[in-house]
Scaffold this motif. Structure first.
Motif, PDB file in Angstrom:
ATOM      1  N   ASP A 272      25.647  42.417 -19.760  1.00 11.50           N
ATOM      2  CA  ASP A 272      24.640  41.786 -18.908  1.00 11.50           C
ATOM      3  C   ASP A 272      24.424  42.584 -17.632  1.00 11.50           C
ATOM      4  N   ALA A 273      25.506  43.095 -17.040  1.00 11.04           N
ATOM      5  CA  ALA A 273      25.386  43.881 -15.817  1.00 11.04           C
ATOM      6  C   ALA A 273      24.615  45.172 -16.067  1.00 11.04           C
ATOM      7  N   TYR A 274      24.876  45.821 -17.204  1.00 13.88           N
ATOM      8  CA  TYR A 274      24.173  47.051 -17.558  1.00 13.88           C
ATOM      9  C   TYR A 274      22.683  46.770 -17.755  1.00 13.88           C
ATOM     10  N   LEU A 275      22.372  45.723 -18.527  1.00 17.50           N
ATOM     11  CA  LEU A 275      20.979  45.373 -18.769  1.00 17.50           C
ATOM     12  C   LEU A 275      20.272  44.978 -17.475  1.00 17.50           C
ATOM     13  N   ASN A 276      21.003  44.334 -16.577  1.00 16.67           N
ATOM     14  CA  ASN A 276      20.428  43.964 -15.288  1.00 16.67           C
ATOM     15  C   ASN A 276      20.043  45.204 -14.499  1.00 16.67           C
ATOM     16  N   ARG A 277      20.887  46.232 -14.562  1.00 15.22           N
ATOM     17  CA  ARG A 277      20.543  47.473 -13.868  1.00 15.22           C
ATOM     18  C   ARG A 277      19.280  48.093 -14.441  1.00 15.22           C
ATOM     19  N   LEU A 278      19.125  48.001 -15.767  1.00 14.38           N
ATOM     20  CA  LEU A 278      17.945  48.571 -16.405  1.00 14.38           C
ATOM     21  C   LEU A 278      16.711  47.681 -16.239  1.00 14.38           C
ATOM     22  N   GLY A 279      16.920  46.429 -15.805  1.00 13.90           N
ATOM     23  CA  GLY A 279      15.802  45.499 -15.670  1.00 13.90           C
ATOM     24  C   GLY A 279      15.287  45.007 -17.001  1.00 13.90           C
ATOM     25  N   VAL A 280      16.208  44.822 -17.959  1.00 16.05           N
ATOM     26  CA  VAL A 280      15.844  44.424 -19.327  1.00 16.05           C
ATOM     27  C   VAL A 280      16.616  43.169 -19.714  1.00 16.05           C
ATOM     28  N   ASP A 281      15.948  42.230 -20.373  1.00 19.83           N
ATOM     29  CA  ASP A 281      16.624  41.040 -20.870  1.00 19.83           C
ATOM     30  C   ASP A 281      17.463  41.388 -22.102  1.00 19.83           C
ATOM     31  N   ARG A 282      18.483  40.575 -22.360  1.00 24.07           N
ATOM     32  CA  ARG A 282      19.307  40.822 -23.541  1.00 24.07           C
ATOM     33  C   ARG A 282      18.450  40.642 -24.799  1.00 24.07           C
ATOM     34  N   PRO A 283      18.404  41.653 -25.663  1.00 22.54           N
ATOM     35  CA  PRO A 283      17.553  41.568 -26.856  1.00 22.54           C
ATOM     36  C   PRO A 283      18.175  40.681 -27.927  1.00 22.54           C
ATOM     37  N   ALA A 284      17.313  40.118 -28.769  1.00 21.69           N
ATOM     38  CA  ALA A 284      17.796  39.278 -29.865  1.00 21.69           C
ATOM     39  C   ALA A 284      18.322  40.125 -31.012  1.00 21.69           C
ATOM     40  N   TRP A 285      17.660  41.278 -31.263  1.00 25.39           N
ATOM     41  CA  TRP A 285      18.026  42.129 -32.388  1.00 25.39           C
ATOM     42  C   TRP A 285      17.972  43.599 -31.980  1.00 25.39           C
ATOM     43  N   PRO A 286      18.820  44.432 -32.582  1.00 23.99           N
ATOM     44  CA  PRO A 286      18.827  45.866 -32.273  1.00 23.99           C
ATOM     45  C   PRO A 286      17.740  46.611 -33.058  1.00 23.99           C
ATOM     46  N   THR A 287      16.501  46.456 -32.632  1.00 28.61           N
ATOM     47  CA  THR A 287      15.359  47.031 -33.332  1.00 28.61           C
ATOM     48  C   THR A 287      14.918  48.354 -32.699  1.00 28.61           C
TER      49      THR A 287
END
Length: 277
Positions: free
Chosen positions: A7-22
């Motif tokens: 979550d901290a990494y995604l927050n830095r990128l400004g991206v929500d946690r994805p549902a699927w690795p697409t």
């Protein structure tokens, strides 16, 4: 990586946690990484140790909100992708120099990524000016990208390499080309992070390494351009290729650019350190 670290990494990128690795999610993560996490070699010139261990990489990239070079950026990004459900392999590369010769073994670290909706992708957020989006690893035609036109081809014996005594590449080796020029030769055998320790040590200590002879901090801008601080020279390249540069006079100006344009807080201006032969 645990859930809080993801979550901290995604927050830095400004991206929500994805549902699927697409594939679409991978493309978004890739370009956001290039826009928010700078390609930089400041640690070499600040006397900071470079440690290729997942926790140390996350502490730097996420905790300290710094950047790094290929081993650090792709090492951390690979850990994030793995935690999100992608199948990730670390690949070793050798970078082509201006004379056409290949660099040292483990010269570069890139990522092979498999997604749930099919295909293998070359993800590389640690090569400076390169593709903004992942490249289709199995495609052999031209791949157009905001960063240029890319092509992945089967590697053949290059004349400079043969003259230099290098072995003919394995059949599985690939050359990654940008705008018709080979950038690096990529092995397809999976590696682990500790395999790159010697390469990272050489890059950060050898007088022959361009990382020890110059300062760089660079990232992609939201409009598809690029900003780069090389020492005290601040360069802006627009998406249409228009370039501007200016010299920063005072230490405060330099520190302000690091802080406001790259999100890096420094207590002092880094200066190129003399490498020991």
């Amino acid at each position: 990586m645990n859930s809080a670290e993801v979550d901290a990494y995604l927050n830095r990128l400004g991206v929500d946690r994805p549902a699927w690795p697409t594939v679409d999610v991978l493309r978004e993560l890739h370009v956001r990484h290039l826009q928010t996490v700078p390609f930089e070699n400041l640690s070499i010139h600040l006397g900071e140790e470079i440690v290729l261990e997942e926790k140390r990489l996350l502490d730097k990239v996420v905790g300290a909100r710094r950047g790094g070079f290929c081993y650090e950026l792709n090492g951390a990004f690979g850990a994030l992708l793995g935690a999100l459900g992608y199948e990730v392999a670390l690949l070793a590369g050798r970078v082509y120099g201006g004379d056409g010769r290949l660099g040292i073994p483990y010269d570069h670290l890139a990522l092979r990524v498999r997604t749930v909706d099919g295909g293998e992708w070359l993800a590389d957020v640690g090569f400076g000016a390169h593709s903004h989006f992942p490249l289709a690893l199995e495609a052999r035609g031209a791949q157009e990208d905001p960063g240029g036109v890319f092509r992945i081809v089967e590697a053949g014996p290059d004349e400079a390499g043969v003259r230099g005594g290098h072995q003919v590449p394995e059949a599985a080796d690939l050359d990654v080309e940008m705008n018709g020029r080979p950038e690096y030769r990529l092995e397809t055998r999976p590696r682990v992070l500790r395999d790159f320790v010697a390469g990272a040590w050489w890059q950060s200590t050898s007088p022959a390494s361009h990382f020890t002879r110059s300062l760089v901090c660079s990232r992609v801008t939201e409009d598809g351009g690029r900003i780069t601080l090389s020492g005290r020279t601040f360069k802006t390249t627009a998406a249409d290729g228009t370039k501007e540069e200016r010299e920063l006079g005072t230490d405060e100006e330099v520190l302000t650019v690091y802080r406001e344009r790259f999100g890096i807080e420094l207590e002092r201006v880094p200066e190129v350190r003399k490498a020991v032969a």
